[in-house]
Structures are given as structure tokens and as C-alpha cells.
Design a protein around this motif. Structure first.
Motif, PDB file in Angstrom:
ATOM      1  N   GLN A  49       0.834  -1.206   0.000  1.00  0.00           N
ATOM      2  CA  GLN A  49       0.000   0.000   0.000  1.00  0.00           C
ATOM      3  C   GLN A  49       0.869   1.257   0.000  1.00  0.00           C
ATOM      4  N   SER A  50       1.904   1.255   0.832  1.00  0.00           N
ATOM      5  CA  SER A  50       2.794   2.417   0.891  1.00  0.00           C
ATOM      6  C   SER A  50       3.544   2.612  -0.427  1.00  0.00           C
ATOM      7  N   ILE A  51       3.970   1.505  -1.030  1.00  0.00           N
ATOM      8  CA  ILE A  51       4.727   1.582  -2.279  1.00  0.00           C
ATOM      9  C   ILE A  51       3.866   2.178  -3.383  1.00  0.00           C
ATOM     10  N   ILE A  52       2.660   1.627  -3.580  1.00  0.00           N
ATOM     11  CA  ILE A  52       1.842   2.107  -4.694  1.00  0.00           C
ATOM     12  C   ILE A  52       1.279   3.504  -4.419  1.00  0.00           C
ATOM     13  N   SER A  53       1.236   3.910  -3.145  1.00  0.00           N
ATOM     14  CA  SER A  53       0.814   5.266  -2.801  1.00  0.00           C
ATOM     15  C   SER A  53       1.980   6.244  -2.845  1.00  0.00           C
ATOM     16  N   LYS A  54       3.178   5.698  -3.104  1.00  0.00           N
ATOM     17  CA  LYS A  54       4.411   6.495  -3.179  1.00  0.00           C
ATOM     18  C   LYS A  54       4.739   7.161  -1.851  1.00  0.00           C
TER      19      LYS A  54
ATOM     20  N   LEU B 185      -8.861   4.317 -19.082  1.00  0.00           N
ATOM     21  CA  LEU B 185      -9.041   4.537 -17.647  1.00  0.00           C
ATOM     22  C   LEU B 185      -8.063   3.691 -16.841  1.00  0.00           C
ATOM     23  N   TYR B 186      -7.983   2.388 -17.164  1.00  0.00           N
ATOM     24  CA  TYR B 186      -7.139   1.500 -16.373  1.00  0.00           C
ATOM     25  C   TYR B 186      -5.647   1.713 -16.652  1.00  0.00           C
ATOM     26  N   ARG B 187      -5.317   2.245 -17.825  1.00  0.00           N
ATOM     27  CA  ARG B 187      -3.917   2.582 -18.075  1.00  0.00           C
ATOM     28  C   ARG B 187      -3.486   3.775 -17.240  1.00  0.00           C
ATOM     29  N   ARG B 188      -4.418   4.715 -17.053  1.00  0.00           N
ATOM     30  CA  ARG B 188      -4.110   5.815 -16.143  1.00  0.00           C
ATOM     31  C   ARG B 188      -3.984   5.316 -14.708  1.00  0.00           C
ATOM     32  N   MET B 189      -4.832   4.338 -14.345  1.00  0.00           N
ATOM     33  CA  MET B 189      -4.702   3.709 -13.030  1.00  0.00           C
ATOM     34  C   MET B 189      -3.348   3.006 -12.917  1.00  0.00           C
ATOM     35  N   ARG B 190      -2.932   2.329 -14.005  1.00  0.00           N
ATOM     36  CA  ARG B 190      -1.619   1.666 -14.039  1.00  0.00           C
ATOM     37  C   ARG B 190      -0.500   2.664 -13.762  1.00  0.00           C
ATOM     38  N   ASP B 191      -0.548   3.802 -14.456  1.00  0.00           N
ATOM     39  CA  ASP B 191       0.525   4.789 -14.303  1.00  0.00           C
ATOM     40  C   ASP B 191       0.608   5.311 -12.877  1.00  0.00           C
ATOM     41  N   LYS B 192      -0.556   5.414 -12.215  1.00  0.00           N
ATOM     42  CA  LYS B 192      -0.575   5.981 -10.853  1.00  0.00           C
ATOM     43  C   LYS B 192      -0.236   4.946  -9.788  1.00  0.00           C
TER      44      LYS B 192
ATOM     45  N   ARG C 196       3.647  -7.567 -16.853  1.00  0.00           N
ATOM     46  CA  ARG C 196       2.761  -7.813 -17.992  1.00  0.00           C
ATOM     47  C   ARG C 196       1.336  -7.307 -17.708  1.00  0.00           C
ATOM     48  N   PHE C 197       1.271  -6.169 -17.054  1.00  0.00           N
ATOM     49  CA  PHE C 197      -0.041  -5.615 -16.728  1.00  0.00           C
ATOM     50  C   PHE C 197      -0.873  -5.346 -17.980  1.00  0.00           C
ATOM     51  N   ASP C 198      -0.234  -4.825 -19.052  1.00  0.00           N
ATOM     52  CA  ASP C 198      -0.987  -4.482 -20.262  1.00  0.00           C
ATOM     53  C   ASP C 198      -1.619  -5.717 -20.893  1.00  0.00           C
ATOM     54  N   ASP C 199      -0.890  -6.838 -20.918  1.00  0.00           N
ATOM     55  CA  ASP C 199      -1.463  -8.076 -21.439  1.00  0.00           C
ATOM     56  C   ASP C 199      -2.650  -8.521 -20.585  1.00  0.00           C
ATOM     57  N   TRP C 200      -2.472  -8.430 -19.259  1.00  0.00           N
ATOM     58  CA  TRP C 200      -3.558  -8.807 -18.348  1.00  0.00           C
ATOM     59  C   TRP C 200      -4.767  -7.913 -18.573  1.00  0.00           C
ATOM     60  N   LEU C 201      -4.512  -6.613 -18.787  1.00  0.00           N
ATOM     61  CA  LEU C 201      -5.603  -5.658 -18.972  1.00  0.00           C
ATOM     62  C   LEU C 201      -6.389  -5.972 -20.245  1.00  0.00           C
ATOM     63  N   ASP C 202      -5.673  -6.358 -21.312  1.00  0.00           N
ATOM     64  CA  ASP C 202      -6.373  -6.714 -22.556  1.00  0.00           C
ATOM     65  C   ASP C 202      -7.354  -7.855 -22.304  1.00  0.00           C
ATOM     66  N   ASP C 203      -6.897  -8.880 -21.568  1.00  0.00           N
ATOM     67  CA  ASP C 203      -7.760 -10.022 -21.267  1.00  0.00           C
ATOM     68  C   ASP C 203      -8.924  -9.609 -20.380  1.00  0.00           C
ATOM     69  N   TYR C 204      -8.647  -8.754 -19.404  1.00  0.00           N
ATOM     70  CA  TYR C 204      -9.692  -8.327 -18.473  1.00  0.00           C
ATOM     71  C   TYR C 204     -10.779  -7.532 -19.192  1.00  0.00           C
TER      72      TYR C 204
ATOM     73  N   LEU D  63       5.258  -0.249  -8.500  1.00  0.00           N
ATOM     74  CA  LEU D  63       5.728  -1.574  -8.108  1.00  0.00           C
ATOM     75  C   LEU D  63       6.992  -1.975  -8.859  1.00  0.00           C
ATOM     76  N   ARG D  64       7.298  -1.261  -9.937  1.00  0.00           N
ATOM     77  CA  ARG D  64       8.544  -1.503 -10.653  1.00  0.00           C
ATOM     78  C   ARG D  64       9.525  -0.351 -10.468  1.00  0.00           C
ATOM     79  N   ALA D  65       9.003   0.876 -10.491  1.00  0.00           N
ATOM     80  CA  ALA D  65       9.875   2.047 -10.585  1.00  0.00           C
ATOM     81  C   ALA D  65      10.099   2.767  -9.263  1.00  0.00           C
TER      82      ALA D  65
END
Length: 574
Positions: free
Chosen positions: A51-56, A200-207, A173-181, A212-214
Motif C-alpha cells: 500500500q505504501s509503495i503504490i501510494s508512493k 481509464l485503467y492505463r491511467r490507473m496503471r501509471d498511478k 505484464r499488466f498491459d497483457d492482463w488488462l487486454d484479457d480483463y 511496483l517496478r519504478a
């Protein structure tokens, strides 16, 4: 003369990307000194860290030590990462092992749990808006589930997981998962604008996903020339200082002008009830129970925003008495002979919140209510119902406990009827399954488990006096020599054994150390002691024949009966 501000520090501080740290841990470039303790975090702490990581948010500084040609400490790999083999690490981690191990396991899909982000919790689909971190319900947005190693756990996981749960280990591989979702959403809604949803979900990905990677963790690195004495001093200092500012401290400051001094309340409570100190009760949990009684919720946001000074004045003392009363009951009737065997601290909250009403019942009705409360406790422990979403679970359980425990009327909490209890879980569970592990040790005490050395029934005093703790029945070193396919760290290979007996056992075969114990205690007494620990000891039994798998299966039969008796439920085999 050079000032302190102008002089060079003995370390360098550099942010390191999380993905880079994971890669270097996997390759063995970053490792642990062998004197570091084992990984001990439970899944809830990992969820909080994610939670702390993704909230920066800041998650604290890591301390590394560069390694030179001289190997001053033996090193080992992180739990879940490949063994080092002959490779020597470039850096050792002096501070940050728990955080790095938790992140490594979550991001690589190793360890005993798997972690998920529920992407729908981060967006407001109707308005096409990405929620800010303070708007996200993280109790449901980040969850963890035990690895499904049997059909019952697999079924339980499948009932919880929804298509919107994104596996944290698949972050690359979030983008691949998102395509399937999104494709799955489209199959149920022909009017869905997939392009808009993906945006919408790509903007969620960026935020929320990219961190989780960067995410850059600040790393202080000691040079390889740092004297060993300095390293030891730094390490010891890091491990004994520092206390985070938590909700209790924040609310203490808030209520002080209103004449409610939480610090004084807590000091008085600890002085009145020693058990609060013995079990290291967190005063924030007291506030959660107060909020539960006053506002029907134990959620952090409700404790911080809705709880009022008047609620504290009205409910503080009943809750304190409730926690002390519940702990006394668990020690007397549920085998809780030491604080370390409390499966879930959070489980005390709904039980303590309902305790004042139980105390007001007539004696006979009170006894029945205690019995129902104990059944709730055992079922919650053995269904591992507080492994995820504990704050939400507390509220749901309390709303049902209020009527069911008091009168026996109405629906009981879900742990008593809706969740699976499976014998295969006990057969394969390791000591990492804290609730099952603690529950089994407590069950052994309730079944009058006898001290291996004295033959007396275990009490909190004897546990401390004789240094009774959980030890292997088939020694780890013995099983390693036998090249056993079964893990030595299974729950069924543990029991409460005094220190003297453990020294007798050492690394020897059970048949060998049992023969010596038989000479000392006599065969009848030895048989009685083993039986009290749910261990068969006839001539053909697994422990006498040194057959580990046979022993595990035999002990499972008895343990299943004990669990069924405590929970009032029948365990399935599927």
C-alpha cells in the motif's frame, strides 16, 4: 578546519529502483549476512508495505554494506530466492531484510502467499476518474491468499478471487492482463467502449501499478572499508531504536484538549491488568474495539475520523475489562499458555467488544455464551479467517456476535458455518501458517498435554519455568540425513517440548531418543506423555519405526478429532 557539514560521510546514499533490487536479489548480487534473523512478516505487513509503495509513501531507508575480497560474514540468499551456491554477493543487507523479502516474494510469486490488486477499487468508472490514495479502500484493494496446495484451499481462493484481481507477481505484464480483463468485460456488455475502459485503467496503471517496478527505495551503502566494529554498532543501533508514530499517538494529541488523556488511560489500564503487558496489547486495538461498540466499525478511517472523546469516556473501561477477560478465558479454557501462541491479535477486538454484554448475563446463561464465544474463536483460527481483510472481518463478526453469542439466536459469524475446514490443510501446512500453528499448540494444551520432563499438565508458569517451546519431533538434521521428501517444518512435526528433552533429542532418530527417555521415565509414563501430545507410540507406530510419513498420517487422525471437538464442525477430506 573542516566542519562536520563539509566532511565526507562514510556512506553514500542512492535511490534504487524496486525492479532493480528484485533482479539483483534473484541473481545473488544482494544477499543477507548469516546472522540476520529469518523472515517473520505475516501477509498483513506485506499488504501494508505494498500500500505504501503504490501510494508512493516513504517506506524507510535500507542499509547495505559493500563486500570486498575478504569475506567477514557468511552470507545467505533471501527466503524464496535462488540459493547463492559459490557466488559471492556484491552487497549485504544490514537493515531492510523484512521489507525486501516481503517485496521480493510478492513481486516474484514466491513464498506462502500470493498478493493481488483489485483494480476496480482504484477507479470511479462512472466518472472515468482515478481515485486518490486516501479515497481507496485498501482493505479490499490489496489482498493476499495462501498458496492453494489442496482442493479446499483452491476452492476457497477461487471464491474470493474475481476477474478484477490483478496478481502483483505479474506486474511486468499488466498491459497483457488488462487486454484479457477488458475483453472479458466486453463479452458481458456489448455496449462497453473498450477503448475508453482501457484508457481509464492505463491511467490507473501509471498511478498505482508502475510504482511496483519504478519506486525508488533510498539505500545507504557503507563502503567495503567500513570497520567491522562500526558495522556491528550500526546494526545493533538500528535494531533497538525507533518507534513509528501511529493512530494512538495521533488521537492522544487530538483528545487531550477535550480532557481525555489516552496516555494516562493506557498507563492505568496496564497497571490494573498485567495481562495487557504480558500479551503486548497494542493500545490502538483498544481504540478499534471502542470504535466497534460506538460506531460499528474497526476500520482505520473510522477510528481516525468518527471516534469522539465521548466514545472513549463511555467505552474505554468496558473494553479494557473485555480484553483482560477474553485473555483470561483463552488462557484458562483454550490453552493459551504463552503470548506467542495467540493466533490473531485482531481476533481479540470483536470478542472484547461483546464481552461487557456477556458479563451482565445470569451465571448459567453466561456459561453458554462463553462456550459460543470459544467456538467462534476456534473456528476463526482454524478457518484462518483473519489472514486477510481483518479490519472488515472484525466489523462483520461483531454485528453477528452481538446477538448470537448472547442469546444463541440469529446467524453465527461466517467462520462457524460458511468457510471450509479441511484435513488436507493440516497435513501440508508448515509452521509459516501462524494461525494453524498457534491453534494446534493451544489445542494440545487443552487436551492436557504433559510436560515431557515432569509429566505434569502444562500451565503458563510451567511453560516459562521449564522453557517449554515448540520443537521438532523428528529432528530437522535427522530428516536431512534421511533425504526425506517431506518437509521437517510441517505443523504435525511440532509439539510443546521442554528444553531438557530437546537437548536429549538433538539430531537423533525418534526410536533412539525415545528408548533413552523410556529408561528414565518408564515405558508407561512415556506412552502417557506421547499420547497427550497426539502421538501414537505402539510398537508399529511411525515414531517407533522412524517412519516419518506414517507418523504424520497417524498424528493427523488425532489432530482432526481434536479440531472437530473444539470447533463443533466436521472436517472434509476434499
Amino acid at each position: 578546519m573542516t566542519s562536520a557539514y563539509e566532511s565526507d560521510p562514510i556512506f553514500e546514499a542512492t535511490p534504487r529502483q524496486l525492479s532493480n533490487l528484485v533482479t539483483r536479489i534473484r541473481s545473488g548480487e544482494i544477499a543477507l549476512p548469516d546472522f540476520q534473523r529469518d523472515f517473520v512478516w505475516d501477509s498483513s505487513k506485506t499488504e501494508e508495505l505494498l500500500q505504501s509503495i503504490i501510494s508512493k509513501f516513504p517506506v524507510g531507508t535500507l542499509l547495505f554494506w559493500k563486500q570486498g575480497s575478504d569475506e567477514l560474514f557468511a552470507s545467505r540468499s533471501f527466503e524464496g530466492s535462488p540459493p547463492l551456491g559459490e557466488k559471492r554477493p556484491v552487497e549485504l543487507v544490514l537493515d531492510g531484510q523484512q521489507r525486501l523479502t516481503a517485496l521480493y516474494q510478492a513481486l516474484t510469486g514466491t513464498g506462502d502467499e500470493r498478493f493481488y490488486l483489485k483494480v476496480d477499487e482504484f477507479v470511479e468508472a462512472a466518472s472515468g476518474r482515478i481515485l486518490d490514495f486516501h479515497e481507496v479502500n485498501f482493505d479490499s484493494a490489496i489482498i493476499s491468499l495462501p498458496v492453494a496446495n489442496n482442493k479446499a484451499q483452491e476452492k476457497k481462493n477461487s471464491e474470493i478471487l474475481k476477474p478484477s484481481h490483478f496478481p502483483v507477481a505479474e506486474v511486468s505484464r499488466f498491459d497483457d492482463w488488462l487486454d484479457d480483463y477488458v475483453e472479458g468485460l466486453g463479452s458481458n456488455d456489448s455496449n462497453l467502449d473498450q477503448k475508453t475502459v482501457k484508457s481509464l485503467y492505463r491511467r490507473m496503471r501509471d498511478k498505482y501499478v508502475i510504482p511496483l517496478r519504478a519506486y525508488g527505495l533510498p539505500v545507504v551503502t557503507l563502503p567495503e572499508t567500513t570497520p567491522i566494529e562500526a558495522v556491528c554498532t550500526i546494526f545493533e543501533t538500528l535494531n533497538r531504536t525507533g518507534k513509528p508514530l501511529g493512530p494512538f499517538e495521533l488521537l492522544t494529541a487530538r483528545y487531550y484538549p477535550q480532557g481525555v488523556n489516552l496516555r494516562d488511560y493506557w498507563v492505568e489500564a496496564q497497571a490494573s491488568y498485567k495481562t495487557l503487558v504480558d500479551f503486548n496489547i497494542d493500545p490502538y486495538n483498544v481504540l478499534q474495539a471502542v470504535c466497534l461498540r460506538a460506531r460499528g466499525s474497526a476500520q482505520r478511517s473510522d477510528v481516525l475520523k468518527k471516534l469522539e472523546a465521548g466514545d472513549i469516556r463511555e467505552h474505554w473501561n468496558p473494553v479494557i475489562k473485555g480484553i483482560a477477560g477474553v485473555l483470561d478465558m483463552l488462557q484458562a479454557d483454550c490453552g493459551l499458555v504463552a503470548p506467542k501462541w495467540l493466533p490473531y491479535g485482531m481476533l481479540l477486538i470483536p470478542m472484547a467488544a461483546v464481552w461487557p454484554e456477556i458479563s451482565e448475563l445470569d451465571p448459567l446463561d453466561r456459561a453458554s455464551a462463553y462456550g459460543r464465544l470459544q467456538r467462534f474463536y476456534w473456528c476463526s483460527v482454524f478457518t484462518t479467517n483473519y489472514d486477510q481483510g481483518a479490519n472488515s472481518q472484525v466489523g462483520a463478526d461483531y454485528s453477528l456476535l452481538k446477538s448470537w453469542v448472547i442469546s444463541g439466536a440469529g446467524d453465527p459469524p461466517e467462520a462457524l458455518q460458511d468457510l471450509p475446514l479441511n484435513s488436507a490443510t493440516f497435513r501440508t501446512a508448515s509452521v509459516r501458517r501462524k494461525a494453524l500453528y498457534s491453534g494446534l499448540m493451544c489445542l494440545l494444551v487443552t487436551s492436557r498435554a504433559e510436560d515431557f520432563h515432569t509429566g505434569q499438565a502444562m500451565t503458563p508458569h510451567r511453560v516459562q519455568e521449564s522453557q517449554i517451546d515448540s520443537h521438532h519431533i523428528f529432528p530437522k538434521a535427522y530428516l536431512k540425513r534421511r533425504n526425506s521428501a517431506e518437509s521437517s517444518e510441517l505443523l504435525l512435526n511440532r509439539s510443546l517440548i521442554d528444553a531438557e528433552t530437546n537437548r536429549i533429542i538433538k539430531d537423533r532418530a525418534p526410536s533412539v531418543y525415545l528408548k533413552e527417555m523410556s529408561k528414565t521415565y518408564g515405558p508407561d509414563k512415556l506412552k502417557s506423555v506421547l499420547a497427550s501430545h497426539a502421538i501414537k507410540s505402539d510398537a508399529a507406530s511411525g515414531i517407533i519405526q522412524d517412519e516419518y510419513e506414517v507418523f504424520l498420517n497417524e498424528r493427523l487422525e488425532t489432530v482432526v478429532k481434536m479440531v472437530e471437538r473444539a470447533t463443533g464442525r466436521t472436517l472434509t477430506t476434499e
